[in-house]
Design an enzyme around this catalytic site. Structure first.
Site, PDB file in Angstrom:
ATOM      1  N   HIS A   1       0.828  -1.230   0.000  1.00 52.50           N
ATOM      2  CA  HIS A   1       0.000   0.000   0.000  1.00 52.50           C
ATOM      3  C   HIS A   1       0.851   1.265   0.000  1.00 52.50           C
ATOM      4  O   HIS A   1       0.470   2.261   0.609  1.00 52.50           O
ATOM      5  CB  HIS A   1      -0.950   0.005   1.208  1.00 52.50           C
ATOM      6  CG  HIS A   1      -2.029  -1.030   1.113  1.00 52.50           C
ATOM      7  ND1 HIS A   1      -3.214  -0.807   0.470  1.00 52.50           N
ATOM      8  CD2 HIS A   1      -2.085  -2.313   1.546  1.00 52.50           C
ATOM      9  CE1 HIS A   1      -3.970  -1.903   0.529  1.00 52.50           C
ATOM     10  NE2 HIS A   1      -3.306  -2.832   1.165  1.00 52.50           N
TER      11      HIS A   1
ATOM     12  N   ASP B   1      -0.801  -4.994   6.193  1.00 48.88           N
ATOM     13  CA  ASP B   1      -1.729  -5.892   5.507  1.00 48.88           C
ATOM     14  C   ASP B   1      -1.329  -6.076   4.044  1.00 48.88           C
ATOM     15  O   ASP B   1      -0.644  -5.229   3.462  1.00 48.88           O
ATOM     16  CB  ASP B   1      -3.152  -5.329   5.561  1.00 48.88           C
ATOM     17  CG  ASP B   1      -3.227  -3.938   4.965  1.00 48.88           C
ATOM     18  OD1 ASP B   1      -2.338  -3.111   5.293  1.00 48.88           O
ATOM     19  OD2 ASP B   1      -4.134  -3.664   4.165  1.00 48.88           O
ATOM     20  N   GLU B   2      -1.791  -7.168   3.478  1.00 49.61           N
ATOM     21  CA  GLU B   2      -1.695  -7.416   2.039  1.00 49.61           C
ATOM     22  C   GLU B   2      -0.298  -7.200   1.462  1.00 49.61           C
ATOM     23  O   GLU B   2      -0.132  -6.560   0.430  1.00 49.61           O
ATOM     24  CB  GLU B   2      -2.709  -6.532   1.290  1.00 49.61           C
ATOM     25  CG  GLU B   2      -4.145  -6.817   1.725  1.00 49.61           C
ATOM     26  CD  GLU B   2      -5.171  -6.064   0.904  1.00 49.61           C
ATOM     27  OE1 GLU B   2      -6.021  -6.718   0.290  1.00 49.61           O
ATOM     28  OE2 GLU B   2      -5.132  -4.814   0.884  1.00 49.61           O
ATOM     29  N   ALA B   3       0.716  -7.748   2.140  1.00 47.13           N
ATOM     30  CA  ALA B   3       2.074  -7.707   1.593  1.00 47.13           C
ATOM     31  C   ALA B   3       2.254  -8.936   0.707  1.00 47.13           C
ATOM     32  O   ALA B   3       2.771  -9.963   1.145  1.00 47.13           O
ATOM     33  CB  ALA B   3       3.093  -7.675   2.731  1.00 47.13           C
TER      34      ALA B   3
ATOM     35  N   ASP C   1      -3.050  -9.591   8.986  1.00 50.57           N
ATOM     36  CA  ASP C   1      -2.420 -10.448   7.976  1.00 50.57           C
ATOM     37  C   ASP C   1      -1.155 -11.174   8.435  1.00 50.57           C
ATOM     38  O   ASP C   1      -1.051 -12.391   8.261  1.00 50.57           O
ATOM     39  CB  ASP C   1      -2.136  -9.653   6.693  1.00 50.57           C
ATOM     40  CG  ASP C   1      -3.361  -8.935   6.163  1.00 50.57           C
ATOM     41  OD1 ASP C   1      -4.086  -8.326   6.972  1.00 50.57           O
ATOM     42  OD2 ASP C   1      -3.583  -8.975   4.947  1.00 50.57           O
TER      43      ASP C   1
END
Lengths: 461, 461
Positions: free
Chosen positions: B267, B334-336, B389
């Site tokens: 992000h 998050d969302e790596a 996550d």
């Protein structure tokens, strides 16, 4: 695919008007935007004929003139001033030839008082060292000025540019409208005006104002102030006569007609707050004025049994048609469900005793209502628009009544064919309901709807 | 079911503050609203214990006093002034007894500088001829004042009323937050403040400010002004340090904490516009910095191979944690997705040569990144929050890191159980994503989610 400049957004910041071009950004970096950016200075919507070149000219806003052969016409003078301001504050690039002026030549120099269905909006535009805009009427000039202002772009270093361009343009459709519903949700005056700005940037020419409905009555009547006093959401959620004049004038100066809709005989719950006798009492379990929910409310549909209903409508439409200068008024007539009428023994008696019809011929009663309202409005010398519903039911209106098709989003072609077959001219709305919700690029489905994609375009003799 | 006063809406009209109670109207007259209207003066959210009576008292705003045993505390003084204005302009009804004053008694009169997790927000309120509000801390006073102002209502004839009422209240949860994302869509300062108003009316106490993301970087850094200069949508779509002070102060006075989130290592696309070296080059077809769309972009995820990345983060978080006074900072995490790291041969070499891990152990690399960032932030003496996550992937953080559960909207109980099982405290978000679209009464599903409805509430020893 054009992903540039779908809508121009206007920010007004104390004394300073800033024009911001909207742009689209990616949602996820792994899902890049499709398509190509339009070249700077690409007009929208795409003109009928556009010959753009790579020859770039400069523009010196400090020294740029827009002249016209129309004298003393506010539509032209204010249009020029508005679009000159839109050109921004770019300065000259001395390494390029400059566009020195824009000369407007109008064939019919009459300063027409108000836009109308079928007005001539065509124009040609030559963007060169001496730019020329030619139009048959003042309305075409407005469209051409809009296009010219969109051709001009500003470089990162603040220089105003325009590419040598030649344009021949005219609208494909005479009626290009946006409907706003200010009854289910009150829309403040500044937002209405902003919408008119957006419409003018996109060359729309009709603001269809669905001003009242079941939920509220924000129109502040001169003759019947109680309508909004009782029927508006609150005393501040109203449109005063001054507000309406502001909207109509703002629209007129942009070549936009304001067609107001007073929808009857259904969609009139808020009217009943002013005078319950305007509505038919519905019956349930032998009681008058009692709801049978899911079928009918307590009072519903205008009351066609009382002469006072029509006297009231005559006075209201007499006022409304003088407040709104457009040639047309929209009378609604959609979704007149018959359950309430059917529940009422007086209605059945009225059908047999007064109208001489079968006691269950509620379509006959609807036809009677439509006939009387059309007669009332015809006395005001206005033309009328109605929603398709009565026509689909086989009811009759005069053939010069315009019929607006809104039903059957997926299969609207059937509805268009039927309306045309029955001998009416039609306005199509079905494909462009903006209140549907969906994720992502919902513009695709709106964009792919072509109003000519149905059979039977030619009217029967 | 309560259909009244879900949200109080504030209109500011030059010098005049008007408070309008929102209300719900029917959509179709044949489908009436379900449920009953709340009685006038019903507080929201429902207090823990509410004993309302039918004994109605009058209120004379011209003569009404609110007193307190806390002296010189801005939170109390401004809270009293704010809520006094909210009571409106109702006048007295001489036929009724009047509430003459409201006396506030606070146990701990300390004027605490800033709200915090676990602050005491309990209060008791007796609305009688001499009304009494008792609280342990100044924060409980704010909640009690809010409730008191909601008890007062105005009759159609403009008389202020309040029913004799007795309330014992305390929050069920210590952290009651709203997250706003100002990166995907910039939200102007006045709208942020309006949101804080709405939060205070509903007794929320955390504004989680997701301030930057892939799409834009509106935070105007003192140390690195280039971040917003390059990464914001435009020079006006930024939050200056003054804006941020305004938000933090406005929130503080309402007992609302501002927790800012700087989400890394994913992000962060907008960060790369300031300094591309902050991001890992992704590889495709043997080329560095090339996207393989749907798997990875051109540059993605912070670059954990460069010490300069961590030096930069140290300076940024040093600034950010002094700008935002809350005890906590949110670090995202998050969302790596590992595709970009996996595409880069230098990353694989770094894993084996520097970290001594397997060349494909990208989770090991993520763990290394998390460890370094947590170490950096711990030096600022702030506590941290991260999204769930990494914990779900089995990565480790200190046990005092708060874990925010956002995934698995339908089956969030599994995620909560796992996070709790692993020994962390959790914040639940999954059930309340407000950006899902649906027609009609979507509040029902938000309302029916109870954060305690999962197994394993008791932590393992």
């Amino acid at each position: 695919m054009d992903i540039h400049q779908i809508l121009r957004v206007v920010n007004v910041i104390v004394f300073c008007v800033c024009f911001v071009n909207g742009y689209i950004t990616y949602i996820a970096i792994r899902l890049p935007l499709q398509g190509e950016m339009s070249a700077p200075g690409s007009p929208w919507p795409h003109p009928k004929e556009l010959n753009s070149t790579t020859q770039t000219l400069s523009l010196d806003m400090a020294d740029f003139e827009i002249g016209s052969n129309v004298i003393g016409c506010d539509v032209i003078e204010k249009g020029i001033a508005r679009h000159k301001a839109m050109l921004g504050f770019g300065h000259k690039d001395d390494t390029l030839h400059a566009v020195e002026d824009l000369q407007i030549h109008v064939e019919n120099t009459s300063c027409q008082a108000y836009p109308y269905l079928g007005m001539d909006e065509s124009y040609t535009l030559e963007a060169d060292q001496h730019a020329t805009l030619r139009a048959n009427s003042i309305w075409g000039v407005l469209r051409g000025l809009e296009t010219f202002s969109q051709l001009v772009y500003t470089t990162a270093t603040g220089q105003a540019r325009i590419n040598k361009t030649s344009i021949v343009d005219e609208p494909r459709f005479a009626h290009r409208g946006i409907m706003l519903d200010t009854a289910r949700h009150f829309i403040p005056l500044p937002v209405l005006l902003k919408n008119l700005d957006a419409m003018s940037y996109n060359k729309f020419n009709v603001f269809h104002w669905h001003i009242v409905d079941d939920q509220s009555f924000p129109y502040q009547s001169i003759r019947f102030p109680g309508l909004s006093h009782k029927g508006a959401y609150s005393p501040v959620h109203v449109y005063s006569q001054t507000d309406i004049k502001t909207v109509v004038e703002y629209a007129r100066l942009r070549g936009i007609r304001v067609i107001v809709e007073f929808d009857t005989p259904g969609h009139t719950q808020s009217w009943g707050k002013f005078d319950r006798d305007l509505l038919t009492p519905c019956w349930h379990n032998g009681h008058k004025g009692e709801a049978e929910y899911n079928r009918h409310g307590e009072y519903e549909l205008m009351n066609p049994m009382l002469n006072s209903t029509f006297t009231f409508l005559e006075e209201l439409f007499s006022e409304v048609t003088s407040v709104f200068p457009d040639d047309y008024v929209h009378l609604g007539m959609d979704e007149a469900y018959h359950y309430c009428w059917a529940s009422n023994p007086d209605v059945r008696a009225f059908l047999t005793n007064v109208l001489g019809l079968n006691a269950s011929d509620f379509s006959g009663l609807e036809q009677y209502y439509i006939r009387r309202v059309l007669d009332i409005v015809s006395k005001t010398h206005k033309k009328t628009i109605i929603w398709e519903d009565p026509i689909e039911k086989g009811l009759k209106a005069d053939k010069d009544v315009l019929v607006e098709v809104w039903r059957n989003e997926q299969n609207w072609t059937n509805n268009m064919e039927e309306v045309i077959q029955r001998g009416y001219s039609a306005i199509l709305s079905s494909c462009w309901y903006l209140n549907y919700i969906s994720y992502g690029q919902d513009w695709r489905q709106y964009y792919s709807c072509d109003p000519h994609h149905f059979n039977g375009l030619a009217r029967p003799p």
